[in-house]
Motif scaffolding. Structure first.
Motif, short mmCIF file in Angstrom:
data_model
loop_
_atom_site.label_atom_id
_atom_site.label_comp_id
_atom_site.label_asym_id
_atom_site.label_seq_id
_atom_site.Cartn_x
_atom_site.Cartn_y
_atom_site.Cartn_z
N LEU A 202 -13.90 -20.03 -22.73
CA LEU A 202 -12.98 -19.31 -21.86
C LEU A 202 -13.16 -19.76 -20.41
CD1 LEU A 202 -13.24 -15.65 -23.22
CD2 LEU A 202 -11.49 -17.38 -23.73
N ILE A 203 -12.08 -19.66 -19.66
CA ILE A 203 -12.10 -20.01 -18.25
C ILE A 203 -13.16 -19.19 -17.51
CG2 ILE A 203 -10.75 -19.86 -16.11
CD1 ILE A 203 -8.31 -20.67 -17.90
N SER A 204 -13.26 -17.92 -17.85
CA SER A 204 -14.23 -17.04 -17.18
C SER A 204 -15.67 -17.52 -17.35
CB SER A 204 -14.10 -15.60 -17.69
OG SER A 204 -14.32 -15.55 -19.09
N ASP A 205 -15.93 -18.30 -18.38
CA ASP A 205 -17.29 -18.81 -18.63
C ASP A 205 -17.67 -19.97 -17.71
OD1 ASP A 205 -17.59 -16.95 -20.67
OD2 ASP A 205 -16.96 -18.37 -22.23
N ILE A 206 -16.68 -20.69 -17.18
CA ILE A 206 -17.03 -21.88 -16.38
C ILE A 206 -16.46 -21.86 -14.96
CG2 ILE A 206 -17.15 -23.29 -18.47
CD1 ILE A 206 -14.60 -24.77 -17.24
N MET A 207 -15.60 -20.91 -14.65
CA MET A 207 -14.97 -20.89 -13.32
C MET A 207 -16.00 -20.63 -12.23
SD MET A 207 -13.07 -17.22 -13.34
CE MET A 207 -14.00 -15.70 -13.21
N THR A 208 -15.66 -21.03 -11.03
CA THR A 208 -16.47 -20.71 -9.86
C THR A 208 -16.07 -19.30 -9.42
OG1 THR A 208 -16.56 -23.03 -9.20
CG2 THR A 208 -17.00 -21.39 -7.48
N LYS A 209 -17.04 -18.41 -9.43
CA LYS A 209 -16.74 -17.00 -9.14
C LYS A 209 -16.85 -16.66 -7.66
CE LYS A 209 -17.93 -15.44 -13.74
NZ LYS A 209 -18.86 -16.16 -14.55
N ASP A 210 -17.78 -17.29 -6.97
CA ASP A 210 -17.95 -17.05 -5.53
C ASP A 210 -17.04 -18.01 -4.78
OD1 ASP A 210 -19.88 -15.06 -5.96
OD2 ASP A 210 -21.47 -16.55 -6.07
N VAL A 211 -15.80 -17.62 -4.62
CA VAL A 211 -14.79 -18.51 -4.06
C VAL A 211 -14.83 -18.49 -2.53
CG1 VAL A 211 -12.33 -19.07 -4.02
CG2 VAL A 211 -13.33 -18.07 -6.08
N ILE A 212 -14.91 -19.66 -1.96
CA ILE A 212 -14.83 -19.81 -0.51
C ILE A 212 -13.35 -19.93 -0.16
CG2 ILE A 212 -15.43 -21.31 1.44
CD1 ILE A 212 -17.86 -22.21 -0.36
N THR A 213 -12.91 -19.19 0.85
CA THR A 213 -11.49 -19.16 1.20
C THR A 213 -11.29 -19.49 2.68
OG1 THR A 213 -11.52 -16.80 1.73
CG2 THR A 213 -11.00 -17.40 -0.55
N LEU A 214 -10.03 -19.69 3.00
CA LEU A 214 -9.59 -19.95 4.37
C LEU A 214 -8.56 -18.87 4.70
CD1 LEU A 214 -9.94 -22.18 6.57
CD2 LEU A 214 -7.94 -23.30 5.58
N ASN A 215 -8.56 -18.39 5.92
CA ASN A 215 -7.56 -17.41 6.34
C ASN A 215 -6.27 -18.14 6.70
OD1 ASN A 215 -9.16 -15.05 6.10
ND2 ASN A 215 -10.18 -15.58 8.02
N ALA A 216 -5.14 -17.48 6.49
CA ALA A 216 -3.83 -18.07 6.73
C ALA A 216 -3.67 -18.58 8.16
CB ALA A 216 -2.73 -17.06 6.41
N GLY A 217 -4.28 -17.92 9.13
CA GLY A 217 -4.15 -18.30 10.53
C GLY A 217 -5.13 -19.36 11.00
N ASP A 218 -6.07 -19.75 10.14
CA ASP A 218 -7.04 -20.78 10.51
C ASP A 218 -6.35 -22.15 10.58
OD1 ASP A 218 -9.15 -18.96 10.58
OD2 ASP A 218 -9.76 -19.38 8.52
N ASN A 219 -6.81 -23.00 11.50
CA ASN A 219 -6.20 -24.33 11.60
C ASN A 219 -6.83 -25.29 10.59
OD1 ASN A 219 -8.51 -25.65 12.76
ND2 ASN A 219 -7.92 -24.88 14.78
N PHE A 220 -6.18 -26.43 10.43
CA PHE A 220 -6.61 -27.39 9.42
C PHE A 220 -8.02 -27.92 9.67
CE2 PHE A 220 -4.77 -30.32 12.50
CZ PHE A 220 -5.63 -31.39 12.46
N GLU A 221 -8.42 -28.02 10.93
CA GLU A 221 -9.77 -28.51 11.23
C GLU A 221 -10.84 -27.60 10.64
OE1 GLU A 221 -10.16 -29.15 15.47
OE2 GLU A 221 -9.94 -31.30 15.17
N LYS A 222 -10.61 -26.29 10.70
CA LYS A 222 -11.58 -25.36 10.12
C LYS A 222 -11.67 -25.59 8.61
CE LYS A 222 -13.11 -20.62 9.85
NZ LYS A 222 -12.91 -19.23 10.28
#
Length: 160
Positions: free
Chosen positions: A89-109
């Motif tokens: 199952l996907i739940s067995d191998i997925m990355t659970k601690d997901v690093i995200t970007l905020n919508a207002g952050d620029n591409f350099e970040k």
């Protein structure tokens, strides 16, 4: 002093010119959020990624992001361990601690996060909702476009 003031304004204008994560997502060819439920077999994720020619999928459970699955997850957690993508199952191998970007952050970040964390895909969040995913390729393309625009502005500044 006149030159210094122009350079300061030029520098300020250039910084504000950087596109946000949300702006880049709005310009992508694929407008919809490509996702999959966590209780599906890994092979289903592979089929979707191949169909859309993408390297990662947002994993949802009851319309809420619970992880991300990438080609790297598949390679390291299925292929190298001799598991079956049909039986896992996907739940067995997925990355659970997901690093995200905020919508207002620029591409350099986004580029800095990807470099520091050694990842290739960043979900973009707006008001606790995933609005899209940016790949390393998306951000490199944006950086190239940004640098081209800076060169044009610098050349114009030098000529004047």
């Amino acid at each position: 002093m006149h030159v210094a003031a122009n350079l300061l304004c030029f520098s300020f204008a250039c910084e504000n010119y950087m596109k946000t994560a949300q702006q880049i997502i709005q310009e992508k060819a694929i407008k919809e959020l490509i996702s999959i439920e966590s209780d599906r077999p890994v092979v289903d994720a592979l089929i979707i990624m191949a169909e859309y020619r993408i390297g990662a999928l947002i994993v949802l459970q009851k319309k809420k992001m619970v992880g991300i699955i990438s080609e790297r997850d598949y390679a390291s957690k299925i292929i190298l361990k001799g598991k079956s993508s049909k039986d896992t199952l996907i739940s067995d191998i997925m990355t659970k601690d997901v690093i995200t970007l905020n919508a207002g952050d620029n591409f350099e970040k986004g580029l800095q996060i990807m470099t520091d964390k050694r990842i290739r895909h960043l979900p973009v969040m707006k008001d606790d909702e995933v609005i899209g995913v940016l790949s390393l390729g998306d951000l490199v393309k944006e950086m190239i476009e940004h640098q081209k625009a800076l060169i044009v502005q610098l050349e114009s500044f030098i000529k004047n």
